[in-house]
Scaffold this active site. Structure first.
Site, short mmCIF file in Angstrom:
data_model
loop_
_atom_site.label_atom_id
_atom_site.label_comp_id
_atom_site.label_asym_id
_atom_site.label_seq_id
_atom_site.Cartn_x
_atom_site.Cartn_y
_atom_site.Cartn_z
N SER A 49 15.84 41.64 40.31
CA SER A 49 15.43 40.93 39.11
C SER A 49 14.67 39.65 39.47
CB SER A 49 16.66 40.64 38.24
OG SER A 49 16.30 40.32 36.92
N ASP A 163 16.81 46.67 34.72
CA ASP A 163 17.17 45.59 35.64
C ASP A 163 18.16 46.05 36.71
OD1 ASP A 163 18.48 43.11 36.64
OD2 ASP A 163 17.28 42.16 35.08
#
Length: 282
Positions: A49, A163
């Site tokens: 991320s 994510d």
């Protein structure tokens, strides 16, 4: 030990594992600055991320001054735009566009350092690690696709990717797989959410429970690392991009605190220039 810091053939390979953490990812920039200032070598980088964005920029060869400047000016509107999709509030295609326009290299094959970005296969719940070859911009976008907010990113095989923090918020194993002998793990979530008081609703209880579950998973990853760098940013919310300056400073401070441990692992007889200066070696 007597390994030369600047001779990869005579020292352990150093890998960074940079955690997810949304706006708190600015702290990674501070860590990178401190390591560079003390001539600590970095041979490979893995990121999840926000860690994938910072780590990818570094691996691509973007100067640290440019990475810091971007961290200080970036806002959420730079990454997403509203969408009519039922799968998310926004598309994060803008992030991919930024990476493609600004990074010195956007193919894994062309990066200055080996790099891995971790995403999650929404259907299977398994980690998807991008490395070695392919499109860096796409990989970072997938790694940063916060589920529910950003629309999942579809790859060429039709997988819906979100994510990487869902399954691997601190990618120590990915850094090790890149060939790192010494893994320096940077966890920007180590202090949790100090800005929260006691839960006052069911939603608050659910949120606190999610934080605790994530903390438990991260602790397992930290135990696999050789050095843990823990920026003190628990008082800052994950959406507060405007506080990047504070987070960069916190990252620098945490890296300096861990520096003696890194030096011991790489060989105290050949400590970095900045560390030797106070002893009259320069």
């Amino acid at each position: 030990m007597s390994h030369e810091f600047n001779n990869p053939a005579r020292r352990p390979r150093v890998g960074l594992a940079l955690s997810g953490g949304a706006a708190r990812g600015a702290a990674h920039v501070g860590v990178l600055k401190a390591l560079a200032a003390h001539n600590v070598p970095v041979d490979c980088v893995a990121g999840t991320s926000a860690g994938a964005l910072a780590g990818g920029a570094f691996a691509a060869g973007m100067p640290l001054a440019e990475i810091e400047a971007f961290a200080r000016r970036m806002r959420w509107r730079d990454f997403g735009r509203l969408t009519l999709s039922r799968l998310g509030v926004q598309s994060n295609a803008r992030m991919e566009e930024y990476v493609r326009a600004q990074f010195p290299a956007t193919r894994f094959e062309d990066l200055r350092l080996p790099f891995a970005a971790v995403a999650t296969d929404l259907a299977t719940g398994r980690a998807v690690v991008f490395r070695d070859r392919g499109d860096v911009a796409f990989a970072i976008r997938a790694s940063c696709a916060v589920p529910g907010w950003y629309v999942p990113v579809a790859d060429e095989g039709g997988r819906q990717l979100v994510d990487g923090g869902l399954v691997t918020i601190l990618p120590v194993a990915a850094a090790r797989a890149l060939g790192a002998d010494v893994v320096v793990a940077v966890d920007v979530n180590c202090e949790g959410a100090k800005f929260l008081g006691a839960p006052r609703s069911a939603v608050g209880i659910i949120f606190q429970s999610m934080i605790h579950a994530q903390r438990s998973a991260t602790e397992r990853e930290l135990r696999e690392a050789d050095v843990c760098v823990l920026p003190k940013v628990g008082h800052i919310r994950w959406d507060e991009m405007a506080r990047a300056g504070e987070m960069i400073e916190a990252g620098e401070a945490a890296a300096l605190e861990a520096l003696p441990q890194i030096e011991r692992l790489l060989g105290a007889a050949h400590a970095p220039r900045a560390a030797r200066a106070s002893h009259g070696d320069d």
